[in-house]
Design an enzyme around this catalytic site. Structure first.
Site, PDB file in Angstrom:
ATOM      1  N   GLY A 441       0.354 -19.950 -48.265  1.00  0.00           N
ATOM      2  CA  GLY A 441       0.098 -18.553 -48.526  1.00  0.00           C
ATOM      3  C   GLY A 441       1.279 -17.594 -48.027  1.00  0.00           C
ATOM      4  O   GLY A 441       1.935 -17.187 -49.121  1.00  0.00           O
ATOM      5  N   SER A 442       1.874 -17.781 -46.738  1.00  0.00           N
ATOM      6  CA  SER A 442       3.179 -16.979 -46.582  1.00  0.00           C
ATOM      7  C   SER A 442       4.401 -17.420 -47.162  1.00  0.00           C
ATOM      8  O   SER A 442       4.527 -18.652 -47.181  1.00  0.00           O
ATOM      9  CB  SER A 442       3.001 -16.543 -45.238  1.00  0.00           C
ATOM     10  OG  SER A 442       3.099 -17.863 -44.492  1.00  0.00           O
ATOM     11  N   CYS A 525       4.404 -14.860 -27.445  1.00  0.00           N
ATOM     12  CA  CYS A 525       3.269 -13.987 -26.613  1.00  0.00           C
ATOM     13  C   CYS A 525       2.449 -13.628 -28.105  1.00  0.00           C
ATOM     14  O   CYS A 525       2.799 -13.315 -29.116  1.00  0.00           O
ATOM     15  CB  CYS A 525       3.534 -12.670 -25.855  1.00  0.00           C
ATOM     16  SG  CYS A 525       4.541 -13.225 -24.484  1.00  0.00           S
ATOM     17  N   CYS A 652      -4.482 -25.632 -39.691  1.00  0.00           N
ATOM     18  CA  CYS A 652      -3.181 -26.304 -39.398  1.00  0.00           C
ATOM     19  C   CYS A 652      -3.152 -27.024 -38.344  1.00  0.00           C
ATOM     20  O   CYS A 652      -2.628 -26.871 -37.096  1.00  0.00           O
ATOM     21  CB  CYS A 652      -2.098 -25.269 -39.143  1.00  0.00           C
ATOM     22  SG  CYS A 652      -2.651 -23.877 -38.716  1.00  0.00           S
ATOM     23  N   HIS A 703       7.337 -26.742 -39.565  1.00  0.00           N
ATOM     24  CA  HIS A 703       7.781 -26.527 -38.234  1.00  0.00           C
ATOM     25  C   HIS A 703       9.227 -26.735 -37.760  1.00  0.00           C
ATOM     26  O   HIS A 703       9.626 -26.405 -36.633  1.00  0.00           O
ATOM     27  CB  HIS A 703       6.838 -27.178 -37.205  1.00  0.00           C
ATOM     28  CG  HIS A 703       5.293 -26.945 -37.567  1.00  0.00           C
ATOM     29  ND1 HIS A 703       4.517 -27.505 -38.523  1.00  0.00           N
ATOM     30  CD2 HIS A 703       4.546 -25.921 -37.217  1.00  0.00           C
ATOM     31  CE1 HIS A 703       3.408 -26.883 -38.646  1.00  0.00           C
ATOM     32  NE2 HIS A 703       3.326 -25.900 -37.820  1.00  0.00           N
TER      33      HIS A 703
HETATM   34  N1  GLN Z   1      -2.078 -18.229 -44.936  1.00  0.00           N
HETATM   35  C1  GLN Z   1      -1.429 -18.281 -43.934  1.00  0.00           C
HETATM   36  C2  GLN Z   1      -0.094 -18.522 -43.916  1.00  0.00           C
HETATM   37  O1  GLN Z   1       0.507 -19.196 -44.822  1.00  0.00           O
HETATM   38  C3  GLN Z   1      -2.111 -19.428 -42.991  1.00  0.00           C
HETATM   39  C4  GLN Z   1      -1.156 -19.449 -41.538  1.00  0.00           C
HETATM   40  C5  GLN Z   1      -2.143 -20.465 -40.728  1.00  0.00           C
HETATM   41  O2  GLN Z   1      -2.435 -21.423 -41.087  1.00  0.00           O
HETATM   42  N2  GLN Z   1      -1.716 -20.411 -39.292  1.00  0.00           N
HETATM   43  O3  GLN Z   1       0.678 -18.074 -43.334  1.00  0.00           O
HETATM   44 ZN    ZN Z   2      -1.408 -23.424 -40.934  1.00  0.00          ZN
END
Ligand code: GLN
Ligand code: ZN
Length: 764
Positions: A441-442, A525, A652, A703
């Site tokens: 998505g992002s 935070c 996730c 990550h």
């Molecule tokens: N669609 C969100 C993104 O890609 C999903 C984020 C997530 O899974 N925490 O940022």
């Molecule tokens: Zn995720």
């Protein structure tokens, strides 16, 4: 009666600790300067607590990164790769701690960071202690003792607060070889005994040892570990307050009531009913600490009601009663007083950590001299009338939501036909290749994007200019994906600050604080929204962006939404209706958006549920009920579309072994999940359970900044193909790419597309 506290948030009301730590990591301030900020924060927080009448001030709730890590340091349980070098190797200092947390070797080179995971069912992450079969413990780090002295020199009676030995072992992981963690218990108890002796030498009277695992269902080995531990620590010179929280421990009542401890703390917010049985079985001299103020939510307490509920126990036990928050206030924002933008009606109904202390002061006063009924009546009507005013404001919308929820029937939760049929229809429509590629998505939230948003928020640029710039970013994001050859595109989420806040801001029933920060991990935070009313969606939230992105290409662009369960878990939710009801309301709001997206020509829609798993209750016996309503809320959000519309979801995390059936029952056409860090180990879940729909196990670990090679990803996809039919598989990263840079993302995705091509040839 005493006022007690289990712990106070350390971040500071303006997140001072975060900023100081990050400056220290960047080399902008010295260690002494960092320690000064920390000491100032402790001093302020102790002052607030003392003013509220807390008699024993918690020490050890302060931590530079995480209190479990501080404890590991104190016990000298630091992984080899992070330890100091040479003569210092048996000493731990602040830099050692930061190396564990941030993944460094003493040389300054990278060394895998200590694994981080959620603390029970909270959104607080601790660093998992790593213990080896031949692990030795010793007292190696002085922070605890220094802070005890510091509190004492300020004139306070200090009460060290720390995880007890059994929960510490339970939360740790065995490394090096497989072994029974409990085999380390005798050594650990010895070191705890030494620790308690040091405290005693310092003049400490009470120590709070926390055994939150008591809220879990424990097998007999762990149960006897509790007994043997507290039997062994019986000889200690200090009084031990055994603290439990996050749930009832009544299922361990006989065991707990028999322990030779000086006091017992109970969470009476999540489990008020356990009061009676523990009070009845209290030992003659034992103290009972009543956790009656909610440490995990932001609503003002009903002091009258609490007083009524506990007054008979208070009368019976007199001096042996403490009143306290249910758990550490770590999970609460710090101070409501600094909020300037909340409506007065809402603000009156809230209470953050500092205000919770005053609630205890009020409660004590009320219990000591019962208020006359006239005055009590006045308080009640004030609260009632502010609730009424709020309701009057959105009465029409609220009524509609309530009626809609009441009118739901089982069809509303189901797609028109079964997955197999939908799959055929969707395949005809989208003609996707074998192993379709997509992302979560992002795309990178660059400093330019964040700068733009902050200027817009401050009113320095117009809304038109802001949107225009975002359209350019979106177009650029689509272009880059086209160039990479990705099959199902995304618009990139550049317009979103946060995946929950973005929706909360557009939904009815939500409010936002300015400074309501809560520590999530290390210096990070989060600022959860408040769900204070019935939730509905006045107007479409994402359709314009989705339409714009789709207008740029013939390839499908996924609509991107956050799911109801995640929105609920990552908010502070009202408590006058059930979580299930709130999830249903949010589910309906998201459903409206899903249908609008479909009607606007968006054929593939992703409803993210990354927080689905963290809602799991602590006790397995409660899982089924939770999974039922959580799955239903998701299905409700997704089921308003025709067979042609392809619903994706994303989670996730990778522990699916126990929840796979529920995940399948969500009936998403496609699910993308995290796997690459565990090298597809999670796929063992799919050995016994044939996952029916399509699935994209993440092959690129987003990550870390590392760029996976073609070969690595080929290998991962092949592993997945061993367990899951190729025609069910998608290829994608682990999670959203928001935190990465384009320099990392582009080559990684290029390799990902390349790996897919190799495999299409090989497997196709
Ligand atoms: N669609 C969100 C993104 O890609 C999903 C984020 C997530 O899974 N925490 O940022
Ligand atoms: Zn995720």
């Amino acid at each position: 009666m005493q006022i007690a506290n289990l712990g106070f948030p350390r971040i500071g009301r303006q997140r001072e600790l975060k900023f100081a730590q990050e400056k220290y990591w960047r080399g902008e301030i010295t260690k002494a300067e960092l320690k000064l900020v920390a000491a100032e924060l402790r001093k302020t927080h102790w002052e607030w607590q003392a003013q509220a009448g807390v008699s024993l001030l918690p020490v050890g709730d302060f931590a530079f990164y995480d209190q479990v890590l501080t404890l590991s340091a104190t016990l000298n349980a630091i992984p080899e790769r992070h330890r100091n070098e040479g003569a210092e190797s048996n000493k731990v200092d602040l830099d050692t701690l930061f190396r564990v947390a941030r993944g460094r070797a003493p040389s300054g080179k990278d060394a895998p960071a200590g694994e981080m995971t959620k603390y029970f069912n909270t959104n607080y992450h601790y660093i998992v202690p790593e213990l080896t079969a031949d692990q030795e413990f010793s007292l190696a780090y002085e922070q605890f003792f220094e802070e005890v002295s510091e509190a004492q020199s300020l004139g306070y009676a200090a009460k060290p607060v720390l995880l007890g030995p059994v929960s510490y072992l339970f939360l740790s992981k065995a490394v090096g070889s497989e072994f029974d963690k409990l085999s380390l218990l005798p050594k650990l108890i010895n070191t705890y005994a030494a620790l308690l002796a040091r405290f005693s030498d310092q003049g400490v009277d009470w120590v709070q040892l926390e055994e939150p695992i008591l809220a879990l269902e424990l097998d007999s080995d762990w149960q006897s570990a509790i007994t043997s531990t507290y039997e062994a620590l019986k000889e200690t010179q200090v009084n031990v307050l055994l603290a439990s929280y996050y749930g009832t421990i009544a299922h361990h009542q006989a065991l707990v009531s028999a322990l030779p401890v000086a006091g017992l703390h109970l969470d009476l917010v999540t489990a008020p009913e356990q009061l009676a049985v523990f009070a009845e079985n209290l030992q003659p001299q034992q103290v009972l600490s009543l956790g009656v103020i909610n440490g995990r939510n932001v609503w003002a307490a009903d002091i009258d009601l609490i007083a009524e509920r506990i007054s008979s126990v208070v009368n019976d036990l007199q001096g042996r009663v403490w009143i306290a928050p249910s758990c550490s206030l770590l999970h609460s924002p710090v101070d409501l007083d600094v909020e300037a933008k909340l409506t007065p009606e809402l603000k009156q109904q809230l209470s953050f950590a500092k205000q919770k202390l005053s609630e205890l002061t009020q409660l004590k006063a009320l219990l000591s001299t019962p208020a006359d009924s006239a005055e009590k009546g006045l308080i009640d009507t004030t609260i009632a009338s502010c609730v009424a005013r709020r309701n009057a404001r959105d009465a029409a919308a609220d009524r509609q939501v309530i009626e809609r929820v009441a009118a739901l029937n089982s069809d509303d939760y189901e797609r028109d036909t079964a997955f197999a049929n939908r799959q055929t229809i969707q395949q005809q429509k989208y003609q996707l290749p074998l192993l379709p590629t997509t992302t979560i998505g992002s795309f990178p939230q660059t400093p330019a994007i964040r700068g733009l948003r902050s200027r817009w928020r401050k009113g320095e640029i117009t809304e038109d200019f802001y949107n225009d710039q975002l359209r350019q970013v979106t177009k650029d994001t689509v272009d880059r994906q086209l160039k990479l050859g990705i099959d199902v595109l995304v618009h990139g989420e550049a317009e979103r600050n946060d995946m929950v806040e973005y929706f909360g801001e557009q939904l009815q029933g939500f409010a936002f604080t300015q400074f309501g920060w809560v520590q999530s991990y290390g210096s990070r935070c989060v600022k959860p929204p408040l769900i204070f009313g019935d939730v509905s969606r006045p107007v479409a939230m994402t359709v314009e962006w989705a339409e714009f992105a789709q207008s740029l290409t013939e390839k499908p662009v996924k609509g991107m939404l956050t799911g109801p369960v995640t929105i609920l878990h990552w908010s502070f939710a009202r408590e006058d209706i059930s979580r299930e009801q709130i999830a249903t309301q949010i589910g309906l709001a998201i459903r409206d958006e899903v249908v609008d997206l479909q009607n606007a020509g968006i054929g593939i829609i992703q409803i993210d549920e990354p927080a689905f798993r963290e809602g799991l209750p602590l006790k397995k016996s409660d899982w089924e009920a939770y999974l039922k309503w959580a799955v239903d809320a998701f299905k409700l959000s997704a089921a308003g579309v025709t067979d042609e519309t392809q619903i994706h979801t994303h989670m996730c995390y990778s522990e699916f072994n126990e929840t796979i059936a529920a995940i399948a029952a969500m009936d998403a056409d496609v699910i993308t999940i995290e796997t690459s860090r565990s090298r597809m180990e999670l796929l063992t879940a799919f050995e016994d359970f044939e996952y029916p729909n399509e699935i994209g196990p993440g092959v690129y670990d987003i990550h870390t900044p590392n760029i996976p090679t073609v070969d690595e990803m080929v290998e991962l996809i092949e592993k997945a193909a061993d367990k899951i039919a190729v025609r069910q598989l998608w290829v994608n990263p682990d999670c959203g790419l928001k935190t990465r840079t384009w320099d990392e993302v582009e080559p990684a995705l290029k390799n990902l597309v390349q790996a897919t091509k190799v495999l299409r040839r090989r497997l196709g």
